[in-house]
Design a protein around this motif. Sequence first.
Motif, PDB file in Angstrom:
ATOM      1  N   ALA A 484     -42.268  28.716 117.010  1.00 41.21           N
ATOM      2  CA  ALA A 484     -42.446  27.253 117.037  1.00 41.21           C
ATOM      3  C   ALA A 484     -42.938  26.854 118.419  1.00 41.21           C
ATOM      4  O   ALA A 484     -42.322  27.203 119.431  1.00 41.21           O
ATOM      5  N   VAL A 485     -44.052  26.124 118.465  1.00 41.19           N
ATOM      6  CA  VAL A 485     -44.634  25.746 119.746  1.00 41.19           C
ATOM      7  C   VAL A 485     -44.828  24.238 119.812  1.00 41.19           C
ATOM      8  O   VAL A 485     -45.011  23.555 118.788  1.00 41.19           O
ATOM      9  N   ASP A 486     -44.791  23.725 121.019  1.00 42.45           N
ATOM     10  CA  ASP A 486     -45.068  22.318 121.291  1.00 42.45           C
ATOM     11  C   ASP A 486     -46.553  22.194 121.599  1.00 42.45           C
ATOM     12  O   ASP A 486     -47.052  22.786 122.567  1.00 42.45           O
ATOM     13  N   LEU A 487     -47.270  21.424 120.791  1.00 40.11           N
ATOM     14  CA  LEU A 487     -48.717  21.305 120.963  1.00 40.11           C
ATOM     15  C   LEU A 487     -49.082  20.564 122.247  1.00 40.11           C
ATOM     16  O   LEU A 487     -50.240  20.611 122.681  1.00 40.11           O
ATOM     17  N   GLY A 488     -48.125  19.899 122.857  1.00 37.48           N
ATOM     18  CA  GLY A 488     -48.393  19.224 124.116  1.00 37.48           C
ATOM     19  C   GLY A 488     -48.251  20.141 125.313  1.00 37.48           C
ATOM     20  O   GLY A 488     -48.483  19.712 126.459  1.00 37.48           O
ATOM     21  N   SER A 489     -47.865  21.380 125.091  1.00 38.65           N
ATOM     22  CA  SER A 489     -47.700  22.343 126.179  1.00 38.65           C
ATOM     23  C   SER A 489     -48.794  23.416 126.067  1.00 38.65           C
ATOM     24  O   SER A 489     -49.501  23.486 125.067  1.00 38.65           O
ATOM     25  N   PRO A 490     -48.903  24.273 127.091  1.00 45.16           N
ATOM     26  CA  PRO A 490     -49.915  25.338 127.032  1.00 45.16           C
ATOM     27  C   PRO A 490     -49.474  26.566 126.215  1.00 45.16           C
ATOM     28  O   PRO A 490     -50.088  27.619 126.299  1.00 45.16           O
ATOM     29  N   ASN A 507     -47.741  20.743 112.349  1.00 45.02           N
ATOM     30  CA  ASN A 507     -46.978  19.564 111.910  1.00 45.02           C
ATOM     31  C   ASN A 507     -47.403  18.409 112.809  1.00 45.02           C
ATOM     32  O   ASN A 507     -46.876  18.217 113.911  1.00 45.02           O
ATOM     33  N   ALA A 508     -48.397  17.652 112.337  1.00 45.28           N
ATOM     34  CA  ALA A 508     -49.005  16.615 113.164  1.00 45.28           C
ATOM     35  C   ALA A 508     -48.010  15.522 113.526  1.00 45.28           C
ATOM     36  O   ALA A 508     -48.068  14.952 114.624  1.00 45.28           O
ATOM     37  N   ASP A 509     -47.084  15.195 112.594  1.00 43.58           N
ATOM     38  CA  ASP A 509     -46.136  14.109 112.851  1.00 43.58           C
ATOM     39  C   ASP A 509     -45.236  14.436 114.036  1.00 43.58           C
ATOM     40  O   ASP A 509     -44.883  13.550 114.830  1.00 43.58           O
ATOM     41  N   GLU A 510     -44.856  15.694 114.169  1.00 39.09           N
ATOM     42  CA  GLU A 510     -43.950  16.078 115.240  1.00 39.09           C
ATOM     43  C   GLU A 510     -44.677  16.643 116.459  1.00 39.09           C
ATOM     44  O   GLU A 510     -44.041  16.931 117.482  1.00 39.09           O
ATOM     45  N   GLY A 511     -46.008  16.821 116.356  1.00 42.62           N
ATOM     46  CA  GLY A 511     -46.767  17.366 117.482  1.00 42.62           C
ATOM     47  C   GLY A 511     -46.401  18.809 117.784  1.00 42.62           C
ATOM     48  O   GLY A 511     -46.400  19.220 118.953  1.00 42.62           O
ATOM     49  N   SER A 512     -46.088  19.556 116.740  1.00 42.01           N
ATOM     50  CA  SER A 512     -45.685  20.956 116.906  1.00 42.01           C
ATOM     51  C   SER A 512     -46.423  21.824 115.893  1.00 42.01           C
ATOM     52  O   SER A 512     -47.168  21.322 115.040  1.00 42.01           O
TER      53      SER A 512
END
Length: 534
Positions: A484-490, A507-512
């Motif tokens: 599981a990754v955070d799309l706001g991080s590298p 998962n666009a709603d959660e940005g992940s």
Amino acid sequence: MIYSNNNNNNNRECNLESSHPNRIHSLFPVLQHRRAHTFLTSSATCRLLRRPPRAVGATWPLRSGAFSHSACRWKNAGDGKEDEDEDDVIDDGEVEELFQERAPAGALGAAHRVFVVHPDVKWGSRKQHLTTAELMMAEAVGLVNTLDSWSVVDRVIMSTKTPEKKKIFGKGNFQTLTDRIRQTAGITAVFVNVERLSALSEREFEEAWGVKVFDRYSVVLHIFRRNARTKEAKLQISLAEIPLLRSRLKNEMANLDQQGGGSRYIGGSGETLMEVQQRLLRERELKIRSALETLRRKRRLLRSQRRDKELPSVSVLGYTNCGKTTLIKALTGDAGLQPRNQLFATLDVTVHAGQLPSHMTVLYVDTIGFLSQLPHQLIDSFSATLEDIKHSDLLVHVRDVSHPETANQKANVLRVLENMRVPDRLLSSMIEVHNKTDLVDNYRLTEPGALPISALEQRGLDALRAAVEEELVASTGKRVMDLAVDLGSPQLSWLYKEAAVQDVRVNADEGSAVVKVIISAAAYGRYRKLFAGR
């Protein structure tokens, strides 16, 4: 005329040139000098050996100028003045000198019309059980035809019960063979299709038949010599030729002994002609081995760098001309690869990057082809190159199933791998590929576990890539994971760089996203350290 250091010592005078002028002129130009009175000491010998080499077209001992020059420089360099840069043990110019100027007879562009003789062993340990005399003869003819300007004039399969004897054949068969060779017009060489002829056997045959005699060892080396391109290949070939040069030296000295001049001393040096030549060969061999060891260390460094980048390597091996290079080109799309339909087209190990279905990058290693009935000396000479096989993560054995001797070729490849002491883990996981199925009518797979393909027509490659990936994941300790990754991080870009990303479910709603990756234990450790808690 060559004199000793002491002009008054008549017992040490060597009047070789006057007693046997033609023989000495052809055999030992390194011991001649244009002055009438030359005094040879150990240091003077090295000075004489530095003069320019003679014409290439002469007999073997004439091509000693460059070799002797290099040997003397090597000896001088070892007198407490070791070069600080080990890469300079031997430069490109010296490699070329070693490669060109000391080649065995018949190697430097000579054309030959060849009579091929295959000894058919009827029983005993030397009898071939997985092939026939006719197929072995066909391979011998193929070896000759691989060489430009060589052609087969005639061929004969001759039965023998005594392959270990000096003349290989019995008295009657040998006389029959001799008569046929002498009656065949235009031949310039005879190829006896055995692993290796002794110096005595070679001499007996050449005296009986009156032409140059080759065995498999020397013919294959001539093919290697024609195909050599890199510094490493040329050094390995030069090393493999040392036994041929020693054999030739024994025969030339035996001929000289018969004329009463082979045991004379060289001036006041205390060395016979034979001892000087043997010493020069030893010095040459030491220099080549030292240079190859430097290249071996470079190979180890390159392998270490590949391991640091966690790039798995797959060695593609098999009998010569089975289609290894064609397969690697098909797997990688490397346009720079130009496969050739000939024996031993590849002499140098080359590495080519490709991608597996998981997007994992893999390095395919193209290796030198194998051949039956080759002495360990030849394999040992190429040990620096073949060492890459033992350090691979996976082996792919390519077989030409269209060849009538495919079963025998497989047995020979496995025998060489065992003699090389390839680790059991590599042998047990090796993938067997049946190539050139397009040349077989109604091909049917008869060996469980093998993968049928046509590298030329690019058939069956998806199944091969999947099998390679499965074995590499198992052998390298990589793990298939969902992260599981955070799309706001590298995180995602890091995984693309350091692992093989197979799938990304966003998962666009959660940005992940959930990322399926193939990742090594070391890379996963770095990932956790960098992104723990995110």
